[in-house]
Design a protein around this motif. Structure first.
Motif, short mmCIF file in Angstrom:
data_model
loop_
_atom_site.label_atom_id
_atom_site.label_comp_id
_atom_site.label_asym_id
_atom_site.label_seq_id
_atom_site.Cartn_x
_atom_site.Cartn_y
_atom_site.Cartn_z
N ALA A 300 0.83 -1.20 0.00
CA ALA A 300 0.00 0.00 0.00
C ALA A 300 0.86 1.26 0.00
CB ALA A 300 -0.93 0.00 1.22
N LEU A 301 1.98 1.20 0.73
CA LEU A 301 2.88 2.36 0.74
C LEU A 301 3.54 2.56 -0.61
CD1 LEU A 301 4.57 2.08 4.27
CD2 LEU A 301 3.06 3.90 3.45
N ASP A 302 3.82 1.47 -1.34
CA ASP A 302 4.34 1.60 -2.70
C ASP A 302 3.40 2.43 -3.55
OD1 ASP A 302 6.65 0.20 -2.30
OD2 ASP A 302 6.03 -1.61 -3.35
N GLN A 303 2.10 2.14 -3.45
CA GLN A 303 1.12 2.89 -4.23
C GLN A 303 1.06 4.35 -3.78
OE1 GLN A 303 -0.58 1.72 -6.94
NE2 GLN A 303 0.75 -0.07 -6.65
N ALA A 304 1.09 4.56 -2.47
CA ALA A 304 1.00 5.92 -1.95
C ALA A 304 2.23 6.74 -2.29
CB ALA A 304 0.79 5.88 -0.44
N ALA A 305 3.39 6.07 -2.40
CA ALA A 305 4.65 6.79 -2.67
C ALA A 305 4.66 7.43 -4.05
CB ALA A 305 5.82 5.83 -2.53
N LYS A 306 3.82 6.96 -4.96
CA LYS A 306 3.79 7.52 -6.32
C LYS A 306 3.40 8.98 -6.33
CE LYS A 306 2.62 3.04 -8.39
NZ LYS A 306 1.62 2.26 -9.16
N ALA A 307 2.74 9.43 -5.28
CA ALA A 307 2.33 10.84 -5.19
C ALA A 307 3.49 11.75 -4.79
CB ALA A 307 1.18 10.99 -4.20
N TYR A 308 4.65 11.15 -4.47
CA TYR A 308 5.78 11.94 -3.98
C TYR A 308 7.02 11.65 -4.81
CZ TYR A 308 2.56 12.41 -0.09
OH TYR A 308 1.44 12.66 0.67
N GLU A 309 6.97 12.01 -6.08
CA GLU A 309 8.10 11.80 -6.99
C GLU A 309 8.55 13.14 -7.56
OE1 GLU A 309 6.72 9.00 -9.93
OE2 GLU A 309 7.00 7.30 -8.60
N PRO A 310 9.51 13.81 -6.91
CA PRO A 310 10.26 13.33 -5.75
C PRO A 310 9.62 13.77 -4.43
CG PRO A 310 11.24 15.34 -6.53
CD PRO A 310 10.08 15.05 -7.46
N ALA A 311 10.06 13.12 -3.35
CA ALA A 311 9.67 13.56 -2.03
C ALA A 311 10.37 14.88 -1.71
CB ALA A 311 10.03 12.50 -0.99
N LYS A 312 9.71 15.73 -0.96
CA LYS A 312 10.35 16.99 -0.57
C LYS A 312 11.46 16.75 0.45
CE LYS A 312 6.24 19.80 -1.44
NZ LYS A 312 5.21 20.70 -0.84
N ALA A 313 11.34 15.68 1.20
CA ALA A 313 12.38 15.30 2.16
C ALA A 313 13.39 14.40 1.46
CB ALA A 313 11.78 14.58 3.35
N ILE A 314 14.67 14.60 1.74
CA ILE A 314 15.74 13.80 1.15
C ILE A 314 16.41 13.01 2.27
CG2 ILE A 314 17.90 13.84 -0.15
CD1 ILE A 314 17.01 16.54 -1.29
N THR A 315 16.44 11.70 2.13
CA THR A 315 16.93 10.82 3.19
C THR A 315 18.19 10.08 2.76
OG1 THR A 315 14.73 10.48 4.14
CG2 THR A 315 16.37 8.78 4.60
#
Length: 480
Positions: A300-315
């Motif tokens: 489920a998180l894989d699907q949700a992560a598509k909305a954050y390409e890229p994420a504003k946070a860099i890890t």
């Protein structure tokens, strides 16, 4: 014919039986537990044997016979064994850092065998930990230095056997002569050292039927887990590279000559055919997900992560303290620049962060003169995530391939089969199958240029990477 491959990992033991054509006939796994305390990381060696017996026994019940077996283990895990393969010390795992002072001594007084491999000792390397064990434990006079795989091979054969150059690299072996240099000056005399052979060499045969493996079955000298996954990927041609993404990240490739990294983050193994396998092991990887998202629905998180390409946070997703590759900084800790808005973005920043580390790894080897124009393969447990596989192609800005069987245990089955095929490359050509070919999504790769550049600059500002690598990495972004 069928071939048995065994992978002694951090979190478990996996056993695979494969046919001559590369079909998986059966597989099984058993978990392992660790004791971690700060920079210390140990496992009970008897647990390796118990887990192997259970997993191998399950597999052999599903195949008619086993024609050969090869075993891989975590790189740099070390202990001492007596002639009966009984542990005489704890097993210090691959990332155990308690021997840092001994590594400093080895840097000041280098081991001859590491020079040709372009290797520079790190606090977690096996030789430093072996010296620590000798000084901090009452090791019997007849006990010998051993690696994780050696306990299993010695028990299977029923007598002391040679270790392989792949596992012995971090213990100081000379990869040109396939012999130990003078380690007595470090208080590790010759009588405490095992014989050394190239991976794929026949060590002996199974002494008595064990876990369904018949007496007389060939036992083949193994590899480290990173090299085993490289074999599973088929990345054995000059300029080919393989990312192994499991608990931590490993990069392995193939070159005609060893590379020289002045910072010592990269080093080269010797392939069975005499070529070189350069690479290194990062402390970043999917272990962050097991730690920080243990109860989450990752699909489920894989699907949700598509909305954050890229994420504003860099890890920068370190599993434990200290980084080993693509740079060496024992003091490094995981960090995030920016504030994720929710769990999905935090998860996305980890996936992207691992891919950024991969990009930096390729930039490092290219900066040292290695060809990177060959295929890039993805192996390891994290390849179960189709989304993460695609994301890596996007961040790297190049096609990647995912083998049908993407784990070290299968790579060891291929190595075991090389005794019948005549060479490892021939066995891999016959057995390794491609499951997916992934190309960067149109317009997506460009989204990750800016955050990757920001991460590179952040690493430079922290003093973790030097000016040479920073400039090379930033200059290469024009190609994406």
């Amino acid at each position: 014919m069928s071939w048995l491959g065994v992978d002694l990992g951090t979190q478990g033991v996996r056993v695979v039986a494969a046919s001559d054509e590369g079909a998986v006939l059966a597989s099984a796994a058993r978990p392992l537990t660790s004791r971690r305390d700060g920079g210390e990381h140990e496992q009970d060696p008897e647990d390796w044997w118990t887990a192997f017996l259970a997993a191998a026994g399950e597999v052999t019940q599903q195949v008619d016979r086993v024609d050969g077996i090869a075993i891989c283990g975590t790189s740099g895990t070390v202990l001492f064994l007596d002639d009966e393969a009984r542990p005489c010390t704890p097993a210090l795992m691959y990332d155990d850092a308690r021997a840092a002072a001994y590594a400093d001594r080895l840097i000041k007084d280098p081991v001859e065998g590491w020079t040709i491999a372009g290797a520079k000792p790190q606090p977690t390397w096996a030789l430093a930990k072996a010296l620590w064990l000798l000084e901090n434990h009452d090791v019997p006079p007849g006990a010998r230095l051993a690696h994780q795989v050696d306990l299993l091979t010695q028990r299977l054969v029923g007598e002391p056997v040679a270790t392989d150059t792949s596992n012995a690299l971090k213990s100081g072996v000379d990869l040109t002569t396939l012999a130990w240099p003078d380690l007595a000056k470090y208080a590790l005399p010759e009588e405490r050292l095992p014989n050394v052979v190239l991976p794929g060499t026949k060590l002996g045969t199974v002494a008595k039927k064990t876990a369904g493996i018949d007496a007389g079955t060939t036992v083949v000298a193994g590899l480290t887990d990173g090299c085993a996954a490289q074999v599973a990927s088929g990345a054995l041609g000059d300029g080919s590279w393989n990312f192994v993404l499991g608990t931590t990240l490993v990069l392995k490739g193939t070159t005609e000559t060893p590379l020289r990294d002045p910072d010592g983050a990269l080093y080269s193994h010797r392939a069975p055919d005499g070529s070189w396998w350069p690479g290194g092991a990062s402390s970043a990887g999917a272990g962050v997900l097991a730690r920080d998202f243990a109860q989450a629905d990752l699909a489920a998180l894989d699907q949700a992560a598509k909305a954050y390409e890229p994420a504003k946070a860099i890890t920068y997703p370190l599993v434990s303290q200290g980084e080993r590759f693509p740079f060496t900084r024992p003091e490094a800790r995981a960090f995030t620049v920016g504030q994720p808005t929710n769990d999905a973005e935090r998860y996305a920043s980890v996936l992207q962060g691992v891919a950024y580390v991969e990009r930096l790894c390729l930039d490092l080897v290219a900066s040292l003169g290695a060809p990177i124009d060959g295929p890039v393969a993805l192996t390891g447990g994290a390849t179960k995530s189709a989304y993460w596989n695609q994301l890596q192609a996007d961040v790297l800005g190049r096609e990647v391939v995912v083998p049908e069987v993407a784990d070290g245990a299968f790579g060891m089955a291929v190595l075991a089969a090389s005794t019948a095929y005549g060479s490892l490359n021939a066995a891999a050509a016959a057995m390794v199958r491609v499951r997916d070919r992934l190309i960067p999504r149109e317009g997506v790769s460009e989204r990750f240029v800016s955050p990757y550049a920001a991460l590179v600059r952040e690493l430079a500002e922290r003093g973790w990477i030097g000016e040479r690598l920073q400039q090379f990495a930033l200059a290469g972004l024009g190609d994406m």
